[in-house]
Motif scaffolding. Structure first.
Motif, PDB file in Angstrom:
ATOM      1  N   LEU A 122       0.835  -1.205   0.000  1.00  0.00           N
ATOM      2  CA  LEU A 122       0.000   0.000   0.000  1.00  0.00           C
ATOM      3  C   LEU A 122       0.869   1.254   0.000  1.00  0.00           C
ATOM      4  N   GLY A 123       1.945   1.222   0.782  1.00  0.00           N
ATOM      5  CA  GLY A 123       2.860   2.363   0.826  1.00  0.00           C
ATOM      6  C   GLY A 123       3.526   2.604  -0.517  1.00  0.00           C
ATOM      7  N   LEU A 173       4.864  13.896   6.014  1.00  0.00           N
ATOM      8  CA  LEU A 173       4.309  13.941   4.670  1.00  0.00           C
ATOM      9  C   LEU A 173       2.840  13.537   4.667  1.00  0.00           C
ATOM     10  N   GLY A 174       2.499  12.538   5.489  1.00  0.00           N
ATOM     11  CA  GLY A 174       1.102  12.107   5.582  1.00  0.00           C
ATOM     12  C   GLY A 174       0.190  13.235   6.020  1.00  0.00           C
ATOM     13  N   ILE A 175       0.590  13.954   7.056  1.00  0.00           N
ATOM     14  CA  ILE A 175      -0.196  15.088   7.551  1.00  0.00           C
ATOM     15  C   ILE A 175      -0.296  16.175   6.480  1.00  0.00           C
ATOM     16  N   LYS A 176       0.818  16.412   5.768  1.00  0.00           N
ATOM     17  CA  LYS A 176       0.840  17.448   4.721  1.00  0.00           C
ATOM     18  C   LYS A 176      -0.176  17.144   3.622  1.00  0.00           C
ATOM     19  N   ILE A 223      -2.870  15.349   3.828  1.00  0.00           N
ATOM     20  CA  ILE A 223      -4.238  15.445   4.339  1.00  0.00           C
ATOM     21  C   ILE A 223      -4.664  16.907   4.459  1.00  0.00           C
ATOM     22  N   VAL A 224      -3.804  17.729   5.040  1.00  0.00           N
ATOM     23  CA  VAL A 224      -4.135  19.134   5.313  1.00  0.00           C
ATOM     24  C   VAL A 224      -4.075  19.993   4.055  1.00  0.00           C
ATOM     25  N   LYS A 225      -3.058  19.757   3.227  1.00  0.00           N
ATOM     26  CA  LYS A 225      -2.859  20.589   2.035  1.00  0.00           C
ATOM     27  C   LYS A 225      -2.617  19.713   0.808  1.00  0.00           C
ATOM     28  N   PRO A 226      -3.702  19.223   0.177  1.00  0.00           N
ATOM     29  CA  PRO A 226      -3.566  18.333  -0.984  1.00  0.00           C
ATOM     30  C   PRO A 226      -2.850  19.009  -2.152  1.00  0.00           C
ATOM     31  N   ILE A 227      -2.067  18.213  -2.894  1.00  0.00           N
ATOM     32  CA  ILE A 227      -1.399  18.697  -4.109  1.00  0.00           C
ATOM     33  C   ILE A 227      -2.196  18.167  -5.293  1.00  0.00           C
ATOM     34  N   THR A 228      -2.972  19.005  -5.949  1.00  0.00           N
ATOM     35  CA  THR A 228      -3.890  18.546  -6.989  1.00  0.00           C
ATOM     36  C   THR A 228      -3.435  18.856  -8.407  1.00  0.00           C
ATOM     37  N   GLU A 229      -2.421  19.709  -8.564  1.00  0.00           N
ATOM     38  CA  GLU A 229      -1.933  20.044  -9.904  1.00  0.00           C
ATOM     39  C   GLU A 229      -0.471  20.474  -9.821  1.00  0.00           C
ATOM     40  N   GLY A 286      -2.216  10.363   2.467  1.00  0.00           N
ATOM     41  CA  GLY A 286      -1.882  10.956   3.757  1.00  0.00           C
ATOM     42  C   GLY A 286      -2.256  10.061   4.923  1.00  0.00           C
ATOM     43  N   ILE A 287      -3.455   9.494   4.857  1.00  0.00           N
ATOM     44  CA  ILE A 287      -3.921   8.608   5.930  1.00  0.00           C
ATOM     45  C   ILE A 287      -3.035   7.367   6.023  1.00  0.00           C
ATOM     46  N   ILE A 288      -2.698   6.773   4.862  1.00  0.00           N
ATOM     47  CA  ILE A 288      -1.849   5.577   4.842  1.00  0.00           C
ATOM     48  C   ILE A 288      -0.464   5.887   5.412  1.00  0.00           C
ATOM     49  N   LEU A 289       0.093   7.048   5.042  1.00  0.00           N
ATOM     50  CA  LEU A 289       1.421   7.414   5.533  1.00  0.00           C
ATOM     51  C   LEU A 289       1.419   7.651   7.038  1.00  0.00           C
ATOM     52  N   VAL A 290       0.380   8.310   7.544  1.00  0.00           N
ATOM     53  CA  VAL A 290       0.285   8.554   8.986  1.00  0.00           C
ATOM     54  C   VAL A 290       0.177   7.230   9.745  1.00  0.00           C
TER      55      VAL A 290
END
Length: 256
Positions: free
Chosen positions: A17-18, A112-115, A117-123, A239-243
């Protein structure tokens, strides 16, 4: 044998998964699990984890490439410098004590997981879209030097470091960043696995086979789901998986 299979299957779930979702190295998950619950010698455990990474990263690369979420040209440049400067970092670490950086990979995974979740990179960021081909190559080379040196010096964190520089420094959106990361990891993991087995001898074959197959299956599932998901959903899922993985690895290390 059943106990070995269960432990390896569970380790493969986390590693797969990671890898498929975030381009994370299987070594960050599989190594501490094998050492803690199966008593595998640390050097051999890392070799098994790297071997598990090869096919998992390769199948993830294929899936991301098929969906046009892969930058091969700049990825090759980064890969060359990562491999070269891993050797430089490894040599430097033999001269300088680095015990304080032992939890580097775990901390990077969690942050990175928290990042995401809080601030998605969409483009893609402007620095990537506005860069010339020459600028992209130079930046990829410089980032490859940084990632390789840190990985060689610390001994862990390759996948997380690449994901960090690809999204934050170079400005890739998440899918292309993960696709490029697993492309690079395929070759770095293959090189690392060969060197570990050449130096440390043959591994426990059932453990190796179980880990490789489990990681491969779950990496394939994760990569397919990741490429179908919307950018925002993928960011949050990653993000959730990384956390979760970061917290789990920390707990396993405490048990160890």
């Amino acid at each position: 044998m059943l106990y070995k299979f269960i432990i390896c299957f569970i380790a493969g779930i986390g590693a797969g998964l990671g890898t498929g979702f975030a381009g994370m190295s299987a070594a960050a998950v599989i190594s501490p699990v094998l050492i803690t619950f199966l008593g595998v010698e640390p050097y051999t455990a890392v070799g098994i984890a790297l071997a598990s990474d090869v096919l998992a990263s390769a199948v993830s690369t294929y899936t991301y490439g098929k969906n046009k979420n892969l930058d091969i040209k700049n990825g090759i440049v980064m890969m060359i410098f990562v491999l070269l400067f891993t050797l430089v970092g490894s040599y430097t670490s033999s001269l300088v004590p680095s015990n304080t950086m032992g939890n580097f990979s775990v901390i990077m995974t969690f942050i990175l997981g928290i990042k995401f979740i809080v601030k998605p990179i969409t483009e893609p960021k402007a620095r990537l879209e506005n860069a010339t081909a020459k600028q992209k190559i130079i930046r990829s080379a410089l980032c490859g030097m940084m990632v390789g040196f840190i990985c060689g010096f610390v001994g862990a964190g390759g996948g997380m470091m690449m994901l960090f520089v690809l999204t934050t420094v170079l400005g890739y959106e998440l899918k292309t960043a993960v696709g490029t990361s697993v492309f690079v990891m395929t070759f770095t993991a293959f090189t690392g696995a060969l060197s570990h087995f050449a130096i440390g001898g043959a591994p426990d074959w059932p453990v190796l086979i179980f880990c490789v197959l489990s990681t491969l299956i779950w990496a394939r599932i994760a990569a397919v789901l990741a490429n179908k998901a919307s950018p925002k959903t993928l960011n949050r899922a990653t993000g959730i998986i990384l956390v979760i993985l970061g917290a789990s690895i920390f707990i396993v290390n405490l048990i160890k």
